[in-house]
Write a protein that holds these residues in place. Structure first.
Motif, PDB file in Angstrom:
ATOM      1  N   ALA A  10     -81.444  76.769  64.644  1.00 32.45           N
ATOM      2  CA  ALA A  10     -81.647  75.211  63.818  1.00 32.45           C
ATOM      3  C   ALA A  10     -82.826  74.498  65.408  1.00 32.45           C
ATOM      4  O   ALA A  10     -83.344  73.841  64.891  1.00 32.45           O
ATOM      5  CB  ALA A  10     -81.103  74.194  63.752  1.00 32.45           C
ATOM      6  N   MET A  11     -82.627  74.635  66.553  1.00 35.89           N
ATOM      7  CA  MET A  11     -83.339  74.373  67.926  1.00 35.89           C
ATOM      8  C   MET A  11     -84.736  74.927  67.360  1.00 35.89           C
ATOM      9  O   MET A  11     -85.324  74.218  68.337  1.00 35.89           O
ATOM     10  CB  MET A  11     -82.467  75.023  69.016  1.00 35.89           C
ATOM     11  CG  MET A  11     -81.170  74.375  69.295  1.00 35.89           C
ATOM     12  SD  MET A  11     -79.977  75.402  70.681  1.00 35.89           S
ATOM     13  CE  MET A  11     -81.290  74.571  71.795  1.00 35.89           C
ATOM     14  N   THR A  12     -85.155  76.457  67.792  1.00 31.14           N
ATOM     15  CA  THR A  12     -86.392  76.559  67.479  1.00 31.14           C
ATOM     16  C   THR A  12     -87.364  75.248  66.078  1.00 31.14           C
ATOM     17  O   THR A  12     -88.170  75.128  66.226  1.00 31.14           O
ATOM     18  CB  THR A  12     -86.657  78.123  66.328  1.00 31.14           C
ATOM     19  OG1 THR A  12     -85.941  78.989  68.022  1.00 31.14           O
ATOM     20  CG2 THR A  12     -87.764  78.587  66.445  1.00 31.14           C
ATOM     21  N   VAL A  13     -86.097  75.987  65.019  1.00 34.32           N
ATOM     22  CA  VAL A  13     -87.126  74.486  64.124  1.00 34.32           C
ATOM     23  C   VAL A  13     -87.189  73.057  64.519  1.00 34.32           C
ATOM     24  O   VAL A  13     -88.441  72.717  64.197  1.00 34.32           O
ATOM     25  CB  VAL A  13     -85.848  74.611  62.665  1.00 34.32           C
ATOM     26  CG1 VAL A  13     -87.451  73.755  61.794  1.00 34.32           C
ATOM     27  CG2 VAL A  13     -85.903  75.903  61.957  1.00 34.32           C
ATOM     28  N   ALA A  14     -86.251  72.387  64.681  1.00 33.28           N
ATOM     29  CA  ALA A  14     -86.593  71.695  65.833  1.00 33.28           C
ATOM     30  C   ALA A  14     -87.685  71.653  66.814  1.00 33.28           C
ATOM     31  O   ALA A  14     -88.999  70.533  66.446  1.00 33.28           O
ATOM     32  CB  ALA A  14     -85.754  70.812  66.312  1.00 33.28           C
TER      33      ALA A  14
ATOM     34  N   LEU B 238     -91.607  83.555  77.186  1.00 29.37           N
ATOM     35  CA  LEU B 238     -89.757  84.011  77.188  1.00 29.37           C
ATOM     36  C   LEU B 238     -89.737  85.151  76.394  1.00 29.37           C
ATOM     37  O   LEU B 238     -89.346  85.317  76.246  1.00 29.37           O
ATOM     38  CB  LEU B 238     -89.260  82.721  76.748  1.00 29.37           C
ATOM     39  CG  LEU B 238     -89.439  81.744  78.030  1.00 29.37           C
ATOM     40  CD1 LEU B 238     -88.989  80.037  77.735  1.00 29.37           C
ATOM     41  CD2 LEU B 238     -88.785  82.062  79.403  1.00 29.37           C
ATOM     42  N   VAL B 239     -90.190  84.947  75.424  1.00 30.64           N
ATOM     43  CA  VAL B 239     -90.121  85.521  73.601  1.00 30.64           C
ATOM     44  C   VAL B 239     -90.954  87.540  74.200  1.00 30.64           C
ATOM     45  O   VAL B 239     -90.535  88.094  72.882  1.00 30.64           O
ATOM     46  CB  VAL B 239     -89.779  85.505  72.570  1.00 30.64           C
ATOM     47  CG1 VAL B 239     -89.000  83.752  72.574  1.00 30.64           C
ATOM     48  CG2 VAL B 239     -91.362  84.759  71.968  1.00 30.64           C
ATOM     49  N   THR B 240     -91.600  87.021  75.368  1.00 34.98           N
ATOM     50  CA  THR B 240     -92.097  88.216  75.272  1.00 34.98           C
ATOM     51  C   THR B 240     -91.442  89.187  75.941  1.00 34.98           C
ATOM     52  O   THR B 240     -91.214  90.124  76.652  1.00 34.98           O
ATOM     53  CB  THR B 240     -93.550  88.160  75.495  1.00 34.98           C
ATOM     54  OG1 THR B 240     -94.255  87.793  74.331  1.00 34.98           O
ATOM     55  CG2 THR B 240     -94.528  89.196  75.733  1.00 34.98           C
TER      56      THR B 240
ATOM     57  N   LEU C 254     -88.389  76.293  71.343  1.00 37.60           N
ATOM     58  CA  LEU C 254     -88.980  76.797  70.356  1.00 37.60           C
ATOM     59  C   LEU C 254     -88.044  78.429  71.075  1.00 37.60           C
ATOM     60  O   LEU C 254     -88.078  79.185  69.920  1.00 37.60           O
ATOM     61  CB  LEU C 254     -90.621  77.268  70.896  1.00 37.60           C
ATOM     62  CG  LEU C 254     -91.023  75.618  70.833  1.00 37.60           C
ATOM     63  CD1 LEU C 254     -92.218  75.753  70.965  1.00 37.60           C
ATOM     64  CD2 LEU C 254     -91.068  75.806  68.948  1.00 37.60           C
ATOM     65  N   ALA C 255     -88.149  78.721  72.086  1.00 34.89           N
ATOM     66  CA  ALA C 255     -87.597  80.407  72.350  1.00 34.89           C
ATOM     67  C   ALA C 255     -85.835  80.488  72.491  1.00 34.89           C
ATOM     68  O   ALA C 255     -85.148  80.826  72.876  1.00 34.89           O
ATOM     69  CB  ALA C 255     -87.988  80.196  73.850  1.00 34.89           C
ATOM     70  N   ALA C 256     -85.125  78.988  71.292  1.00 31.07           N
ATOM     71  CA  ALA C 256     -84.148  78.962  71.791  1.00 31.07           C
ATOM     72  C   ALA C 256     -83.210  80.170  71.377  1.00 31.07           C
ATOM     73  O   ALA C 256     -81.426  80.899  72.057  1.00 31.07           O
ATOM     74  CB  ALA C 256     -83.373  77.741  70.813  1.00 31.07           C
ATOM     75  N   PRO C 257     -83.850  81.218  70.047  1.00 32.43           N
ATOM     76  CA  PRO C 257     -82.319  82.525  69.959  1.00 32.43           C
ATOM     77  C   PRO C 257     -82.535  83.558  70.883  1.00 32.43           C
ATOM     78  O   PRO C 257     -81.724  84.730  71.433  1.00 32.43           O
ATOM     79  CB  PRO C 257     -83.342  82.788  68.674  1.00 32.43           C
ATOM     80  CG  PRO C 257     -83.681  81.688  68.194  1.00 32.43           C
ATOM     81  CD  PRO C 257     -84.235  80.630  69.220  1.00 32.43           C
TER      82      PRO C 257
END
Length: 701
Positions: A673-677, A241-243, A290-293
């Motif tokens: 914060a969602m990514t850290v969680a 997703l982040v790619t 993990l891909a929240a941002p």
């Protein structure tokens, strides 16, 4: 997982023990786990093939000496040099510089006015920076890019090993699939060598490869409940997703396909639907966190992203044609046979999931391709870019069918398995010979396996760097550079410029952009991301140079050079394959109406300017985006979007100091914060669960 005893007796889970008809049993025996030479032969073959490919693509040839126009020689990085490769190398270098400056990359300011990083996420760029870091900075980022591209090209081999091994099909299946992947170039948008290495469409292919690993690990988790597989699936899905957010289509189909495959399997292969839903929801939630941002930003700002569709399927026939180009007709036919095998074989959950996923993915592609030129996410999808994942699935299932057919044909050979393994290996080698070494006469070069691609270490590239350096020195502070043209046969050669200068850059052909407000003589961005040969001369006139804040020009191409030489607005600096010019009366990137700017500093995510005026509009020639905030003399002011997509703020009379900052708002912090969680929860899956101790007597009872 159980292995066959040395004596040859069958064990539960081996093909001989799975129920079904005699025909089913025969088919299952045709794709059984390796015996004899297999455990040694196939890994050796795959390793030798991978090493040979790496050598052929230049993994150990990262530098080249070129002769310059004046007779001197120079040592340049030899990386892949055409089409999209310069763009991706520049993005990786931009990320590296941002991290070296102690800040995450959030705004790419040098590319055609700038863009938010979420609109073209840097997943692969992180890999390239990682390789650079592992080399302790000894490798230039362009060399790291080459190694990453070669690694991505070889990576499906590992996924094929995992799929075949988990389903106990034998590594001959993986080796066959890997050989087909290497040998079949796949076409411009097919996801193979042509798209990845030849054209440099790195993010599209990388996202598809990550999705293949999601299929492997997600299905393994659904079938066995292995927590490590769940973590791997979540991480691979987030990387996809982040790619390339377009990978979300493949991920959704994988989730549905894997659940359907497990829920409709026969006998002991079936998993309760409630368990499947819980498990796939867990992996999906972790991937989303993990891909929240990336995902949150796309949801927030999708209305600001105007996508130019380069390609589409005209009809079903065009889609079928591209499917054949991506894999070749024999592989496509074998893939269809592999779908049938995958749906009928029992005890092969991953192959079954691959078959169901392929059927659903083809259906989704056909349906989405019929969506027309509508707006919103569908318009931005560009369904021709979905082919790479389809290609990876077809090749794997074709290898399953090929192995089944080969074992059936070779079952009558005298002796035991070693001779059959060698015969099958010879057939795989024949594929490579036919498509790479000795293709049929008349085969176009781009349809040959591992065809040569253009490298970056050339005299013209050295001339471009020299001209850019001269223009950078001569341009007034606070101005941009305008880079025009590429030397044949290169395309997008000008996009190497960010490796030489940190100034904002404008191009005549910029590959990709995200809004339709850009103004230029005779230009309509809906027709393409470039100026035409007829309109380029007008961009050398004073009005355009001032509108864009350009301080110097670098140009190649016979017609463009003549037009630049004839422009009264330009002063010659150097000549050669690329000519450099300074703008005689440059306008800075920041101007103050009714006054003048005395100093300007432009950096990624921050623009500062000081000046004196009678009050009015301060015009900032960088692309507007909602995250930009401004202060004038320390006081917050509103940031307006101009008709051409740039920014403007209002300033009072007298001395003014204007600062624009690309900010992090509360929603951005929430996404982080969602990514850290998500990362913590994913890591928790890798921690083995402690078994509750039960007294021996109670256990016996």
């Amino acid at each position: 997982m159980s292995e066959r005893p040395a004596g040859g007796a069958s064990v539960p889970g081996e093909p001989d023990d799975v129920g079904g008809s005699d025909a089913d049993a025969s088919a299952r025996r045709s794709v059984r786990r390796d015996h004899g030479l297999g455990p040694v032969l196939w890994p050796a073959l795959m390793g030798a093939l991978a090493l040979w490919v790496a050598v052929r693509l230049g993994a150990f040839d990262l530098w080249s000496t070129v002769t310059l126009g004046d007779g001197r020689t120079a040592s340049l990085v030899q990386t892949f040099g055409n089409v999209d490769h310069p763009f991706h190398v520049a993005r990786a270098e931009t990320l590296r510089r941002a991290l070296a400056d102690g800040q995450p990359l959030r705004w790419v300011g040098h590319h055609q006015g700038g863009y938010p990083v979420e609109f073209y996420p840097p997943g692969v760029a992180w890999l390239e920076v990682g390789v650079w870091a592992l080399a302790l900075g000894a490798l230039p980022i362009a060399a790291a890019h080459k190694l990453v591209v070669i690694g991505l090209f070889l990576l499906p081999g590992l996924a094929y090993v995992g799929l075949a091994w988990r389903d106990r099909l034998g590594l001959g299946v993986a080796a066959t699939a890997f050989a087909a992947h290497v040998a079949v170039p796949g076409g411009q948008y097919g996801g193979g060598y042509h798209e990845l290495v030849g054209w440099g469409l790195v993010t599209n292919v990388a996202g598809s490869i990550a999705a293949l690993f999601v299929l492997l690990w997600l299905t393994d988790y659904l079938a066995r409940g292995a927590r490590a597989a769940a973590a791997g699936a979540a991480l691979a899905a987030a990387f996809a997703l982040v790619t390339n957010p377009r990978s979300g289509v493949a991920l959704a189909v994988i989730g549905i396909g894997a659940v359907l495959a497990m829920a409709t399997a026969a006998g002991d292969d079936r998993v309760p639907i409630g368990t499947l839903v819980r498990r796939v929801a867990l992996v999906g939630a972790l991937a989303g966190l993990l891909a929240a941002p990336e995902l949150v930003s796309l949801l927030r700002f999708q209305h600001l992203y105007d996508f130019l569709r380069y390609e589409s399927y005209a009809d079903l026939g065009a889609y079928l044609h591209e499917s054949r180009v991506a894999t070749t007709l024999p592989v496509l036919v074998l893939g269809a046979a592999g779908v049938v095998l995958g749906l009928t074989l029992r005890g092969r959950p991953l192959t079954r999931a691959a078959a169901v996923t392929l059927v659903l993915y083809v259906a989704a592609t056909v349906v989405l391709s019929g969506g027309g030129e509508g707006g919103g996410p569908l318009r931005q999808l560009e369904t021709v870019r979905l082919m790479p994942f389809q290609r990876l699935l077809v090749i794997y299932l074709a290898a399953v069918a090929f192995a089944a057919g080969a074992r059936t044909v070779l079952s009558g050979m005298p002796g035991r398995w070693p001779w059959r393994d060698l015969a099958q290996a010879a057939a795989v080698a024949g594929i490579l010979v036919a498509l790479v070494f000795r293709p049929p006469a008349g085969t176009p070069e781009e349809e040959r396996g591992l065809f040569p691609v253009l490298g970056s270490a050339t005299g013209s590239r050295a001339a471009l760097d020299a001209a850019l350096a001269a223009a950078d020195r001569a341009a007034a502070p606070g101005t941009a550079l305008y880079v025009v043209g590429s030397t044949p046969p290169y395309w997008h050669e000008q996009l190497w410029a960010p490796l030489v200068t940190r100034r904002p850059l404008r191009y005549d052909n910029w590959l990709w952009h995200w809004h339709f407000r850009q103004k230029a003589p005779g230009f309509d961005e809906r027709e393409g991301h470039n100026y035409t040969q007829q309109t380029v001369p007008e961009t050398f006139e004073a009005d355009f140079l001032a509108d864009q804040g350009i301080g110097a020009v670098v140009v190649t191409g016979r017609a463009a050079k003549r037009a630049a030489a004839a422009s009264a607005a330009l002063q010659p600096l150097t000549s050669g394959p690329f000519d450099a010019y300074a703008v005689r009366a440059p306008t800075p990137l920041v101007t103050l109406g009714g006054g003048s700017i005395s100093g300007t500093e432009v950096d990624a995510g921050r623009i500062e300017a000081t000046g004196t005026g009678t009050g009015g509009e301060v015009r900032v020639r960088a692309n507007w985006f909602p995250r930009w905030e401004a202060t004038v003399n320390g006081e917050p002011v509103a940031v307006a979007r101009t008709d051409d997509g740039f920014m403007a703020v209002q300033a009072p009379p007298g001395q003014v100091e204007v600062v624009l900052t690309y900010t992090v708002d509360r929603v951005d912090w929430l996404a982080r914060a969602m990514t850290v969680a998500g990362l913590l929860l994913t890591l928790a899956l890798l921690v083995p669960l402690r078994r509750r101790w039960v007294p021996r007597g109670r256990r016996a009872g």
